[in-house]
Design a protein around this motif. Sequence first.
Motif, PDB file in Angstrom:
ATOM      1  N   LYS A 194      -6.500  -2.217  11.762  1.00  0.00           N
ATOM      2  CA  LYS A 194      -7.816  -1.924  12.361  1.00  0.00           C
ATOM      3  C   LYS A 194      -8.733  -3.027  11.481  1.00  0.00           C
ATOM      4  O   LYS A 194      -9.845  -3.601  12.208  1.00  0.00           O
ATOM      5  CB  LYS A 194      -8.382  -0.737  12.158  1.00  0.00           C
ATOM      6  CG  LYS A 194      -9.635  -0.254  12.904  1.00  0.00           C
ATOM      7  CD  LYS A 194      -9.863   1.266  12.787  1.00  0.00           C
ATOM      8  CE  LYS A 194     -10.999   1.457  13.953  1.00  0.00           C
ATOM      9  NZ  LYS A 194     -11.248   2.862  13.903  1.00  0.00           N
ATOM     10  N   SER A 195      -8.619  -3.207  10.445  1.00  0.00           N
ATOM     11  CA  SER A 195      -9.735  -4.234   9.613  1.00  0.00           C
ATOM     12  C   SER A 195      -9.556  -5.697  10.157  1.00  0.00           C
ATOM     13  O   SER A 195     -10.534  -6.350  10.141  1.00  0.00           O
ATOM     14  CB  SER A 195      -9.357  -4.304   8.079  1.00  0.00           C
ATOM     15  OG  SER A 195      -8.012  -4.894   7.999  1.00  0.00           O
ATOM     16  N   LYS A 232      -0.874   5.188   6.692  1.00  0.00           N
ATOM     17  CA  LYS A 232      -2.383   5.186   6.907  1.00  0.00           C
ATOM     18  C   LYS A 232      -2.719   3.839   6.020  1.00  0.00           C
ATOM     19  O   LYS A 232      -3.646   3.099   6.791  1.00  0.00           O
ATOM     20  CB  LYS A 232      -2.591   6.280   5.623  1.00  0.00           C
ATOM     21  CG  LYS A 232      -4.154   6.223   5.470  1.00  0.00           C
ATOM     22  CD  LYS A 232      -4.573   7.341   4.275  1.00  0.00           C
ATOM     23  CE  LYS A 232      -5.764   7.222   4.133  1.00  0.00           C
ATOM     24  NZ  LYS A 232      -6.344   8.348   3.007  1.00  0.00           N
ATOM     25  N   LYS A 233      -1.933   3.109   5.549  1.00  0.00           N
ATOM     26  CA  LYS A 233      -2.240   1.761   4.886  1.00  0.00           C
ATOM     27  C   LYS A 233      -1.963   0.939   5.985  1.00  0.00           C
ATOM     28  O   LYS A 233      -2.975  -0.159   6.382  1.00  0.00           O
ATOM     29  CB  LYS A 233      -1.258   1.344   3.760  1.00  0.00           C
ATOM     30  CG  LYS A 233      -1.445  -0.023   3.302  1.00  0.00           C
ATOM     31  CD  LYS A 233      -2.691  -0.244   2.454  1.00  0.00           C
ATOM     32  CE  LYS A 233      -2.856  -1.468   1.920  1.00  0.00           C
ATOM     33  NZ  LYS A 233      -4.151  -1.679   0.952  1.00  0.00           N
ATOM     34  N   TYR A 234      -0.915   0.900   6.836  1.00  0.00           N
ATOM     35  CA  TYR A 234      -1.067  -0.012   8.148  1.00  0.00           C
ATOM     36  C   TYR A 234      -2.051   0.113   9.092  1.00  0.00           C
ATOM     37  O   TYR A 234      -2.450  -0.798   9.319  1.00  0.00           O
ATOM     38  CB  TYR A 234       0.315   0.356   8.701  1.00  0.00           C
ATOM     39  CG  TYR A 234       0.611  -0.380  10.272  1.00  0.00           C
ATOM     40  CD1 TYR A 234       0.902  -1.847  10.025  1.00  0.00           C
ATOM     41  CD2 TYR A 234       0.237   0.005  11.396  1.00  0.00           C
ATOM     42  CE1 TYR A 234       1.154  -2.671  11.180  1.00  0.00           C
ATOM     43  CE2 TYR A 234       0.419  -0.558  12.358  1.00  0.00           C
ATOM     44  CZ  TYR A 234       0.926  -2.039  12.310  1.00  0.00           C
ATOM     45  OH  TYR A 234       1.002  -2.773  13.539  1.00  0.00           O
ATOM     46  N   GLU A 235      -2.671   1.446   9.296  1.00  0.00           N
ATOM     47  CA  GLU A 235      -3.765   1.704  10.282  1.00  0.00           C
ATOM     48  C   GLU A 235      -4.941   1.008   9.571  1.00  0.00           C
ATOM     49  O   GLU A 235      -5.900   0.295  10.500  1.00  0.00           O
ATOM     50  CB  GLU A 235      -4.023   3.150  10.103  1.00  0.00           C
ATOM     51  CG  GLU A 235      -3.209   3.902  11.288  1.00  0.00           C
ATOM     52  CD  GLU A 235      -3.712   5.275  11.357  1.00  0.00           C
ATOM     53  OE1 GLU A 235      -3.966   5.725  12.412  1.00  0.00           O
ATOM     54  OE2 GLU A 235      -4.001   6.082  10.410  1.00  0.00           O
ATOM     55  N   GLU A 236      -5.135   0.999   8.392  1.00  0.00           N
ATOM     56  CA  GLU A 236      -6.494   0.456   7.784  1.00  0.00           C
ATOM     57  C   GLU A 236      -6.123  -0.955   7.730  1.00  0.00           C
ATOM     58  O   GLU A 236      -7.192  -1.926   8.350  1.00  0.00           O
ATOM     59  CB  GLU A 236      -6.354   0.830   6.291  1.00  0.00           C
ATOM     60  CG  GLU A 236      -6.795   2.246   6.040  1.00  0.00           C
ATOM     61  CD  GLU A 236      -6.703   2.630   4.817  1.00  0.00           C
ATOM     62  OE1 GLU A 236      -6.209   1.733   3.761  1.00  0.00           O
ATOM     63  OE2 GLU A 236      -6.820   3.895   4.276  1.00  0.00           O
ATOM     64  N   GLU A 237      -5.161  -1.586   7.783  1.00  0.00           N
ATOM     65  CA  GLU A 237      -4.943  -3.006   7.552  1.00  0.00           C
ATOM     66  C   GLU A 237      -5.082  -3.689   9.124  1.00  0.00           C
ATOM     67  O   GLU A 237      -5.543  -4.571   9.441  1.00  0.00           O
ATOM     68  CB  GLU A 237      -3.620  -3.660   7.198  1.00  0.00           C
ATOM     69  CG  GLU A 237      -3.421  -3.246   5.505  1.00  0.00           C
ATOM     70  CD  GLU A 237      -1.853  -3.647   5.178  1.00  0.00           C
ATOM     71  OE1 GLU A 237      -1.717  -3.785   4.196  1.00  0.00           O
ATOM     72  OE2 GLU A 237      -1.101  -3.632   6.027  1.00  0.00           O
ATOM     73  N   GLU A 272      -7.161   0.232  17.318  1.00  0.00           N
ATOM     74  CA  GLU A 272      -6.242   1.388  16.995  1.00  0.00           C
ATOM     75  C   GLU A 272      -4.765   1.143  16.692  1.00  0.00           C
ATOM     76  O   GLU A 272      -4.279   0.204  17.665  1.00  0.00           O
ATOM     77  CB  GLU A 272      -6.217   2.499  17.706  1.00  0.00           C
ATOM     78  CG  GLU A 272      -7.765   3.374  17.883  1.00  0.00           C
ATOM     79  CD  GLU A 272      -8.307   3.899  16.255  1.00  0.00           C
ATOM     80  OE1 GLU A 272      -7.373   4.177  15.955  1.00  0.00           O
ATOM     81  OE2 GLU A 272      -9.345   3.637  16.290  1.00  0.00           O
ATOM     82  N   GLN A 321      -3.951 -11.034   7.850  1.00  0.00           N
ATOM     83  CA  GLN A 321      -5.193 -10.946   6.909  1.00  0.00           C
ATOM     84  C   GLN A 321      -5.126 -12.209   5.907  1.00  0.00           C
ATOM     85  O   GLN A 321      -4.278 -12.855   5.659  1.00  0.00           O
ATOM     86  CB  GLN A 321      -4.785  -9.901   5.887  1.00  0.00           C
ATOM     87  CG  GLN A 321      -4.643  -8.496   6.684  1.00  0.00           C
ATOM     88  CD  GLN A 321      -4.087  -7.272   5.981  1.00  0.00           C
ATOM     89  OE1 GLN A 321      -4.824  -6.632   5.349  1.00  0.00           O
ATOM     90  NE2 GLN A 321      -2.687  -7.199   6.138  1.00  0.00           N
TER      91      GLN A 321
END
Length: 619
Positions: free
Chosen positions: A492-493, A485-490, A498, A339
């Motif tokens: 996927k972004s 949940k935070k890891y999923e968001e990071e 997935e 990121q």
Amino acid sequence: MSVLNKKRVIVGVLLLLSSFFMIGYYSDSLKVNVSWLVFLSSLIVLYFRQVKNFQFQWSVSITAVILSLFWMASSYNGGPYGGNFLFNSIILIATFFAITAFVLLLIQELKTEYKIQNQNKPKWTLFALFSLIPFFVWMMSFLAYFPAKMTFDSYFQWAMAHGVRQYSEWHPMLHTLWIQATSFIYNSPASYIFSQIVVVSLIVGYAIYTLVKMGASKWIGLAISIGYAIYPVAMIYSATAWKDFPFAAFILLFTVLILKIVQSNGQWLKNWWHFAAFILVAFICINLRNNGIMIVVVSLVVLLIFMKNYRLIIGGVLVGTLGLNFLFGFVMTNGLHAQSNPLNQALAIPSQQIGATFYNDGDFTPELKEYFTSILPEENWKKDYNPYTVDPIKHDAEYDATVIEDDFGLYLKNWFKLLTHNFGIYVEAYLDQIAVIWQFDSPDDYKVFFDTQADIQDTRYDVKAFAQYFPDGLSEEEMNKLGYKKYEEEYKSVTGKEAISYNEYKERIKDSIQPLISETKSASIKKIMDGIYMKTTQEWQNYLLKGAIPLLFLIIAIASVCFQSSKKRLLIFAPVIMAVITIAVAMPATDYRYCYSFVFTVPIVFFATKLRIIEKNEI
């Protein structure tokens, strides 16, 4: 006794009296302390070494006067403490005279080349000695704080290295990969800390060995090595999983390589191994801290301008470094999906200036107030503002960084408009934010943060596992789900894909958390180290946790080279000057570690000023 000798005696007596009266500038008692004794001893040594050769020069004298005034302002703590106008005046004049004389004599000393030693080249065993002294001292810190001292940033990088957080350029990827690589060998922060101590010890040893090889006394080298080893900040940082310690060391190594280029009139770079090593060191410097790229690029451009006969080679170094850095960045972004660095992390100084304007009820137009309160409510700006740390503003839950990221140009435009209405507030807030660089004295209630005192197991689970703050009262399982949940968001972004399953993620958490427990290998050494930490924080912070003294000696060293016949050695100061400038322009926090990148190099460049200039026909 000749007239000249009488004058020298009179000046010497006046200096002694002035040094005594100087105590009154800093204290309301005449109690002698260690710092005053060190100053007086140094002044006496310099006086006897230089008084016979001293020649008055207006340029040197004016420089000494300016530096004296800077130091009196930097170290001002409310004095003088004479009790009345007459004694206060005497104390001020005496202090000014003593400090000016000290600076004059020190510049004269640095202009004096080292005496030529015997022509035998120093043996490699000296390199080993200069490296082993800090290695063994820092290993004591390692044993005391095994496996490591860890802060919020340390936990963030540890989580990234174990796939608990998605890679982020918020923290330099090269350093994160270094941590990850060592944890593959042995899954503990201890593996990284040991490698860090080895690398930095070798760099320090090589830097000192280079000085001695170029003409400095081996006893000076020994003293510098011991100084690096027992400097309390280095002792603590050597056992801390932070990027700042190796970054400071590689800036030192980069500087030493420039010294070798300058002293050899460019000949050193003609060796292809040296050429490749220079590129590699420059690349590492760029990728261990975000300000590294400015330090390296500007330094190389300065070399390119002034090393006229070697522009092709130095141009090759610049192109090679930037090319390697571009390739690395491409792999990090497209291969590891790192990121991008959050823009807000570079806006500490503007944030402080805006906060100070709110706090001091500065002049806002309705439009400006509406804009800045869309980032953070007015009451929060006022509540969070602290002249010496931006963290409360930066980490406020209501701080909306998306306003800035959506239109950074508008942010800069409004920041500048606010500046035109509140110039004085802006300047004061800026000087407070960078006080750790230039200000020796601190307010009574201000403590410079330089490391954590907490054991790893005493750290909150959400910080230790995810480098995040979750609401209080949650179970570990609930925090694990929030972390996922935070890891999923990071993930996927940056990938569009997935993430792994929750069960796989829990295994990563287990692998990451399991070795995170403080287990000192020597309770007695830890007790000593804890005592040093407390003394440094509570009693020695002005001397050891501020950039003021190193900055003063750096400027004196630069001034001394300006007054030498050859000015080419000024090139060796390019990296350290750029380190100072980059942190002064965009200091992300008031922690001492940001100063460390230039402080670490000062001893070497300071003593390098006395090296003999090597002429072309001597190579």
